[in-house]
Design an enzyme around this catalytic site. Structure first.
Site, PDB file in Angstrom:
ATOM      1  N   GLY A 190       0.822  -1.226   0.000  1.00 50.47           N
ATOM      2  CA  GLY A 190       0.000   0.000   0.000  1.00 50.47           C
ATOM      3  C   GLY A 190       0.839   1.250   0.000  1.00 50.47           C
ATOM      4  O   GLY A 190       0.511   2.239   0.664  1.00 50.47           O
ATOM      5  N   LYS A 239      -6.927  -3.857  13.724  1.00 54.52           N
ATOM      6  CA  LYS A 239      -5.624  -3.366  14.205  1.00 54.52           C
ATOM      7  C   LYS A 239      -5.210  -4.057  15.509  1.00 54.52           C
ATOM      8  O   LYS A 239      -4.028  -4.326  15.733  1.00 54.52           O
ATOM      9  CB  LYS A 239      -5.675  -1.839  14.377  1.00 54.52           C
ATOM     10  CG  LYS A 239      -5.898  -1.080  13.052  1.00 54.52           C
ATOM     11  CD  LYS A 239      -4.813  -1.382  12.029  1.00 54.52           C
ATOM     12  CE  LYS A 239      -4.924  -0.525  10.786  1.00 54.52           C
ATOM     13  NZ  LYS A 239      -3.853  -0.787   9.821  1.00 54.52           N
ATOM     14  N   ASP A 258      -3.573  -6.859  -4.724  1.00 55.67           N
ATOM     15  CA  ASP A 258      -4.582  -6.688  -3.675  1.00 55.67           C
ATOM     16  C   ASP A 258      -4.134  -7.619  -2.558  1.00 55.67           C
ATOM     17  O   ASP A 258      -4.243  -8.851  -2.687  1.00 55.67           O
ATOM     18  CB  ASP A 258      -5.968  -7.077  -4.204  1.00 55.67           C
ATOM     19  CG  ASP A 258      -7.037  -7.022  -3.107  1.00 55.67           C
ATOM     20  OD1 ASP A 258      -6.678  -6.968  -1.914  1.00 55.67           O
ATOM     21  OD2 ASP A 258      -8.225  -7.053  -3.450  1.00 55.67           O
ATOM     22  N   VAL A 259      -3.608  -7.050  -1.488  1.00 54.99           N
ATOM     23  CA  VAL A 259      -2.950  -7.881  -0.469  1.00 54.99           C
ATOM     24  C   VAL A 259      -3.918  -8.721   0.367  1.00 54.99           C
ATOM     25  O   VAL A 259      -3.484  -9.513   1.193  1.00 54.99           O
ATOM     26  CB  VAL A 259      -2.028  -7.043   0.459  1.00 54.99           C
ATOM     27  CG1 VAL A 259      -0.741  -6.673  -0.259  1.00 54.99           C
ATOM     28  CG2 VAL A 259      -2.725  -5.825   0.998  1.00 54.99           C
ATOM     29  N   TYR A 310     -12.407  -1.616  12.071  1.00 56.09           N
ATOM     30  CA  TYR A 310     -11.023  -1.130  11.958  1.00 56.09           C
ATOM     31  C   TYR A 310     -10.239  -1.404  13.252  1.00 56.09           C
ATOM     32  O   TYR A 310      -9.109  -1.915  13.215  1.00 56.09           O
ATOM     33  CB  TYR A 310     -11.067   0.372  11.644  1.00 56.09           C
ATOM     34  CG  TYR A 310      -9.729   1.017  11.389  1.00 56.09           C
ATOM     35  CD1 TYR A 310      -9.061   0.831  10.178  1.00 56.09           C
ATOM     36  CD2 TYR A 310      -9.131   1.838  12.345  1.00 56.09           C
ATOM     37  CE1 TYR A 310      -7.824   1.443   9.939  1.00 56.09           C
ATOM     38  CE2 TYR A 310      -7.913   2.456  12.112  1.00 56.09           C
ATOM     39  CZ  TYR A 310      -7.263   2.255  10.909  1.00 56.09           C
ATOM     40  OH  TYR A 310      -6.052   2.858  10.676  1.00 56.09           O
TER      41      TYR A 310
HETATM   42  P1  NAP Z   1      -3.978   5.927   2.582  1.00 61.39           P
HETATM   43  O1  NAP Z   1      -3.409   7.268   2.312  1.00 61.39           O
HETATM   44  O2  NAP Z   1      -5.422   5.656   2.319  1.00 61.39           O
HETATM   45  O3  NAP Z   1      -3.060   4.835   1.854  1.00 61.39           O
HETATM   46  C1  NAP Z   1      -3.373   3.473   1.894  1.00 61.39           C
HETATM   47  C2  NAP Z   1      -2.763   2.809   0.689  1.00 61.39           C
HETATM   48  O4  NAP Z   1      -3.134   1.417   0.714  1.00 61.39           O
HETATM   49  C3  NAP Z   1      -3.285   3.377  -0.634  1.00 61.39           C
HETATM   50  O5  NAP Z   1      -2.224   3.542  -1.533  1.00 61.39           O
HETATM   51  C4  NAP Z   1      -4.265   2.316  -1.083  1.00 61.39           C
HETATM   52  O6  NAP Z   1      -4.409   2.233  -2.502  1.00 61.39           O
HETATM   53  C5  NAP Z   1      -3.608   1.062  -0.580  1.00 61.39           C
HETATM   54  N1  NAP Z   1      -4.551  -0.051  -0.521  1.00 61.39           N
HETATM   55  C6  NAP Z   1      -5.856  -0.029  -0.159  1.00 61.39           C
HETATM   56  N2  NAP Z   1      -6.378  -1.256  -0.250  1.00 61.39           N
HETATM   57  C7  NAP Z   1      -5.396  -2.077  -0.677  1.00 61.39           C
HETATM   58  C8  NAP Z   1      -5.325  -3.456  -0.988  1.00 61.39           C
HETATM   59  N3  NAP Z   1      -6.392  -4.269  -0.870  1.00 61.39           N
HETATM   60  N4  NAP Z   1      -4.154  -3.964  -1.431  1.00 61.39           N
HETATM   61  C9  NAP Z   1      -3.081  -3.170  -1.583  1.00 61.39           C
HETATM   62  N5  NAP Z   1      -3.084  -1.854  -1.313  1.00 61.39           N
HETATM   63  C10 NAP Z   1      -4.232  -1.310  -0.870  1.00 61.39           C
HETATM   64  O7  NAP Z   1      -3.800   5.546   4.126  1.00 61.39           O
HETATM   65  P2  NAP Z   1      -2.657   5.960   5.170  1.00 61.39           P
HETATM   66  O8  NAP Z   1      -3.239   6.978   6.072  1.00 61.39           O
HETATM   67  O9  NAP Z   1      -1.380   6.205   4.492  1.00 61.39           O
HETATM   68  O10 NAP Z   1      -2.598   4.594   6.010  1.00 61.39           O
HETATM   69  C11 NAP Z   1      -1.547   3.649   5.871  1.00 61.39           C
HETATM   70  C12 NAP Z   1      -1.644   2.665   7.036  1.00 61.39           C
HETATM   71  O11 NAP Z   1      -1.532   3.374   8.270  1.00 61.39           O
HETATM   72  C13 NAP Z   1      -2.996   1.922   7.098  1.00 61.39           C
HETATM   73  O12 NAP Z   1      -2.790   0.597   7.498  1.00 61.39           O
HETATM   74  C14 NAP Z   1      -3.740   2.685   8.156  1.00 61.39           C
HETATM   75  O13 NAP Z   1      -4.715   1.890   8.775  1.00 61.39           O
HETATM   76  C15 NAP Z   1      -2.621   3.052   9.100  1.00 61.39           C
HETATM   77  N6  NAP Z   1      -2.931   4.180   9.971  1.00 61.39           N
HETATM   78  C16 NAP Z   1      -3.203   5.412   9.454  1.00 61.39           C
HETATM   79  C17 NAP Z   1      -3.505   6.457  10.332  1.00 61.39           C
HETATM   80  C18 NAP Z   1      -3.808   7.844   9.858  1.00 61.39           C
HETATM   81  O14 NAP Z   1      -4.192   8.672  10.708  1.00 61.39           O
HETATM   82  N7  NAP Z   1      -3.652   8.171   8.587  1.00 61.39           N
HETATM   83  C19 NAP Z   1      -3.529   6.211  11.710  1.00 61.39           C
HETATM   84  C20 NAP Z   1      -3.264   4.938  12.180  1.00 61.39           C
HETATM   85  C21 NAP Z   1      -2.956   3.926  11.308  1.00 61.39           C
HETATM   86  P3  NAP Z   1      -5.593   3.085  -3.228  1.00 61.39           P
HETATM   87  O15 NAP Z   1      -5.447   4.480  -2.791  1.00 61.39           O
HETATM   88  O16 NAP Z   1      -5.292   2.883  -4.671  1.00 61.39           O
HETATM   89  O17 NAP Z   1      -6.875   2.457  -2.764  1.00 61.39           O
END
Ligand code: NAP
Length: 248
Positions: free
Chosen positions: A13, A160, A64-65, A156
């Site tokens: 991702g 986690k 798609d992981v 969610y």
């Molecule tokens: P993001 O900007 O939405 O990025 C997530 C990435 O994962 C996107 O590139 C998305 O691709 C890809 N993805 C979605 N479904 C997928 C699948 N089935 N297979 C492969 N790739 C997939 O999210 P982020 O904020 O960077 O989050 C990254 C990680 O950090 C996640 O695990 C999230 O739960 C965790 N996290 C985030 C936050 C926060 O506040 N942002 C806080 C705690 C934890 P598409 O865009 O093409 O769908």
């Protein structure tokens, strides 16, 4: 300075957001990096940008992981290109929020599949070459809500929390092979995932954080860089919160 030259990494991702920032940090430290995303074009753009900025070898893979066959193909692609995987970052994740009473079964299943099953599949596929090498670093990107819960995020938070249980179990299973398995629990980080929130919601969130602000993807990437490096060799089964003090 952290030196990852001669190391290879796979970040799921990582076409954008936190994953892309982690991939860029690892490459800047000298690692060759496989950028995997569900969307090939996004992965290609990130791989080209990071490769150009760092001079490291980068490859782009579509997967798609949550699908076992995609994960097999992705890991084969990395092995074909780099010959080994030293660092695995399970980062891909989504949200489908809603209060429990109204949560649809498909939203529960989708979030558990993409956030948690994916980590199981990626670890299972990657751990074999790591075991042969008798070294490896696995870093699972969890969330503070896996530690403290969050109303409206039953699916969610459960995914986690599951990731944290998976981390601790795999840490025990692979410690004797010098494979470190750790998790990072980010708090609220500025990405597309949190962009969905209104300004008022962000202000309310920030007011509950001791540091009174949201974090940046780089804050999470710095912790990932440390866990991916030899500086963390005696650390396994741990959850590092990167959250401005939200959980302590
Ligand atoms: P993001 O900007 O939405 O990025 C997530 C990435 O994962 C996107 O590139 C998305 O691709 C890809 N993805 C979605 N479904 C997928 C699948 N089935 N297979 C492969 N790739 C997939 O999210 P982020 O904020 O960077 O989050 C990254 C990680 O950090 C996640 O695990 C999230 O739960 C965790 N996290 C985030 C936050 C926060 O506040 N942002 C806080 C705690 C934890 P598409 O865009 O093409 O769908």
């Amino acid at each position: 300075m952290i030196d990852l030259s001669s190391k290879t990494a796979l970040v799921t991702g990582s076409g954008r957001g936190i994953g892309k920032e982690i991939a860029a940090k690892l490459a800047a430290a000298g690692a060759d990096v496989a950028i995997s995303d569900i969307d090939l074009e996004t992965a290609r753009a990130a791989a080209a940008e990071i490769g150009q900025a760092t001079g490291r070898k980068t490859i782009a893979l579509a997967a798609d992981v949550s699908k076992a066959d995609d994960v097999k193909g992705m890991v084969k692609g990395v092995m074909d290109a780099f010959g080994k995987i030293d660092i695995l970052i399970n980062n891909a994740g989504i949200t489908r929020d809603g209060l429990l009473m109204r949560m649809k079964e498909e939203d529960w299943d989708l979030v558990l599949s993409i956030n948690l099953k994916s980590a199981f599949l990626c670890c299972r596929e990657t751990v074999r070459p790591m075991m042969s090498a008798r070294s490896g670093k696995i870093i699972n990107i969890a969330s503070v809500v896996g530690l403290m819960g969050n109303a409206g995020q039953a699916n969610y938070s459960a995914s986690k929390a599951g990731m944290i249980g998976l981390t601790k179990t795999l840490a025990r299973e692979f410690a004797s092979r010098s494979i470190n398995v750790n998790a990072i629990a980010p708090g609220f980080i500025k990405t597309a995932m949190t962009d969905k929130l209104t300004d008022a919601e962000k202000e309310k969130l920030a007011s509950g954080i001791p540091m009174a602000k949201l974090g940046n993807p780089e804050d999470v990437a710095n912790a990932a860089l440390f866990l991916a490096s030899s500086l963390s060799d005696y650390i396994t089964g741990q959850v590092i919160t990167v959250d401005g003090g939200l959980v302590m």
